[in-house]
Design an enzyme around this catalytic site. Structure first.
Site, PDB file in Angstrom:
ATOM      1  CD  GLU A  89      -1.112  -6.194   5.350  1.00  0.00           C
ATOM      2  OE1 GLU A  89      -0.888  -6.469   4.162  1.00  0.00           O
ATOM      3  OE2 GLU A  89      -1.270  -5.021   5.763  1.00  0.00           O
ATOM      4  CB  CYS A  98      -1.003  -0.047   1.141  1.00  0.00           C
ATOM      5  SG  CYS A  98      -2.418   1.005   0.817  1.00  0.00           S
ATOM      6  CG  HIS A 126      -3.493  -3.527   3.385  1.00  0.00           C
ATOM      7  ND1 HIS A 126      -2.418  -3.065   4.107  1.00  0.00           N
ATOM      8  CD2 HIS A 126      -4.145  -2.440   2.936  1.00  0.00           C
ATOM      9  CE1 HIS A 126      -2.421  -1.746   4.114  1.00  0.00           C
ATOM     10  NE2 HIS A 126      -3.464  -1.340   3.401  1.00  0.00           N
TER      11      HIS A 126
END
Ligand code: GLN
Length: 523
Positions: free
Chosen positions: A508, A380, A506
């Site tokens: 993650e 990001c 994102h």
């Protein structure tokens, strides 16, 4: 009808209610039950979206674009199933709903009060989320004794009466400190906290006692005696080196058997072998991998909770011992600094973030990774940094920047799109939640994902400025993924580099211990 488990905390905050709830959720799921998780946060913000990561840690984003408490990240990582906005409610949100109803005249002239109107709204949320599952796990934020959490506790007290004892289980998480000077583990805080909980009408059915070291028989018996909780239901969760071991500790203490007994659920066998392997990989891998995570919230690592988790999962899957070097980008002042700090790292990660602080340090770090062919991964804000660095130093656009940091910079390679500018006047401009991204053939991204189209979660405002697509591609930065309509750049890579990739989303948030995210793992 769904069965309900409520997890309440006492004595201290930060005891790991979220991990305890997630661990129990995992055990129940492993018994074959369909589990849904929910968290109530007693603060007045409508959601944590506007709260500082310094104070509140990471904002976890669900597929449906809800900005939620970071505990939801733990729930997803342990249980595996994606959650949605129904899984996190705050006092602010609940009051907002009730006040809107009041303005709408829904209460027909009655005096609107915490009891029953706020508590009814809370009970409705609990019932609604249980429509399509076997068990609802509800974690109540805060600690017994807090004024803010009282309406939630009152609501669940009533809820138990509504649904019946055998459909509702109260778990109370407490702390048993070890007092060095006395050489003793002390039960008093647990006794007092339980008394406090009973004062508001809740007798816990099961205790989870956190402690630095295992409790002995005698201590557990004492806790049972003073808290009115059966001996077999005083469960000890002593400290372990990885959170992924907590379910095993609870399972060994037979928490799942006690839960099934109380809720009249059939007890089934648990196969824990997959998690045993993960725990073994985390604890016993010897070859080290060191990753530098460069951001401005590095003193508050909760701000990067999911990034840390995704790195842990990936390292474990590769049977590597993870070492994270947290680098505060605000403190980077020279090339020398960077060289010193990055000398031995195996990879550099620049995670998400907002605002100008620490930006130039990150740009310098991205440049260092590019020039020295050190594996680089930008997430990001990290992608924006990579683009700014590349356009400044490779494409010759000396004044390129993001309009987030300098509104009228000469080359806003990252900017707000026209429709967003309009939306900004109206308030919400954030691109949130899962969105599709199409991958280009022959790219690192395609090689990693091994798919044509992926879906990843977003949380950002600024976009790559399409005016600069030509210049970056001509200079060797490839656009490896875009939105299906090709309007939004989602992934960039540098071809002449062993591993330089940055993404607008994102990844993650979607990494799981038993299913690490391919970008973190598969390279
Ligand atoms: N501040 C950037 C934006 O809003 C990046 C956000 C992020 O990293 N999540 O676009």
């Amino acid at each position: 009808m769904a069965k309900h488990i409520f997890v309440i905390g006492g004595v201290l905050s930060s005891l790991g209610k979220g991990i305890a709830s997630s661990s129990i959720g995992l055990l129940l799921k492993k018994m074959g039950y369909k589990v849904v998780m929910q968290k109530f946060d007693p603060y007045l913000n409508v959601d944590p979206g506007t709260m500082s990561p310094f104070q509140h840690g990471e904002v976890f984003v669900t597929d449906d674009g809800a900005e939620t408490d970071l505990d939801l990240g733990n729930y997803e990582r342990f249980i595996g199933n994606p959650l949605n906005k129904k899984s996190n409610s705050t006092s602010g949100q609940i009051y907002d709903t009730v006040l809107k109803k009041e303005r709408h005249g829904d209460y027909l002239g009655k005096t609107v009060q915490v009891i029953p109107h706020i508590t009814d709204e809370i009970k409705k949320l609990i019932t609604d989320i249980g429509q399509d599952c076997d068990i609802v796990m509800t974690e109540i934020g805060g600690t017994v004794g807090d004024i803010e959490s009282l309406p939630f506790l009152e609501a669940v007290r009533q809820f138990r009466m509504d649904v019946g004892l055998e459909n509702c289980l109260f778990i109370f998480l407490t702390y048993v400190p070890y007092i060095k000077a006395a050489g003793e583990l002390k039960t008093k805080p647990t006794q007092h906290a339980t008394t406090k909980l009973r004062e508001i009408g809740i007798q816990p059915d099961l205790l989870i006692c956190r402690s630095e070291m295992p409790l002995n028989e005698e201590i557990e018996a004492k806790i049972s005696l003073f808290t009115n909780v059966q001996r077999s239901r005083v469960i000890n969760a002593y400290d372990v080196s990885t959170i992924y071991e907590v379910p095993k500790v609870l399972m060994k203490a037979k928490i799942h058997e006690r839960i099934c007994e109380h809720l009249h659920l059939r007890q089934k066998n648990i196969d824990f072998s997959d998690w045993d392997k993960i725990i073994d990989n985390i604890k016993n891998s010897t070859d080290e991998v060191e990753i530098a995570v460069c951001g401005k919230y590095t003193e508050h690592q909760d701000a990067y909770k999911s990034v840390g988790a995704a790195l842990t999962h990936a390292a474990a899957a590769n049977r590597l011992k993870l070492k994270v070097k947290w680098v505060d980008s605000e403190k980077i002042s020279s090339k020398n600094d960077i060289e010193k700090q990055m000398a031995d790292v195996d990879g550099i990660l620049v995670p998400g973030g907002f605002g100008i602080r620490g930006i130039d340090g990150k740009i310098a770090i991205a440049g260092f990774a590019r020039e020295n062919k050190i594996p680089f991964f930008g997430i990001c804000l990290g992608m924006k940094i990579a683009v700014i660095e590349f356009t400044q130093n490779v494409c010759g656009l000396k004044d390129s920047y993001s309009s987030e940091f300098i509104e009228d910079c000469e080359h806003p390679v990252i900017h707000l799109m026209e429709d967003q500018k309009y939306l900004e006047k109206m308030g919400g401009t954030m691109r949130l939640g899962a969105q599709p991204c199409v991958l280009k053939n022959g790219t690192l991204a395609k090689n990693i994902y091994k798919k044509n189209e992926i879906s990843e979660r977003h949380r950002h405002r600024y976009e790559f400025n399409n005016k600069y697509r030509d210049i970056i591609t001509k200079n060797g930065m490839q656009i490896a993924g875009t939105s299906p309509d090709d309007l939004l750049v989602e992934i960039i890579e540098i071809q002449e580099h062993p591993f330089f990739i940055a993404v607008q989303y994102h990844p993650e948030f979607k990494s799981r211990p038993d299913n690490p995210h391919p970008i973190f793992w598969n390279s």
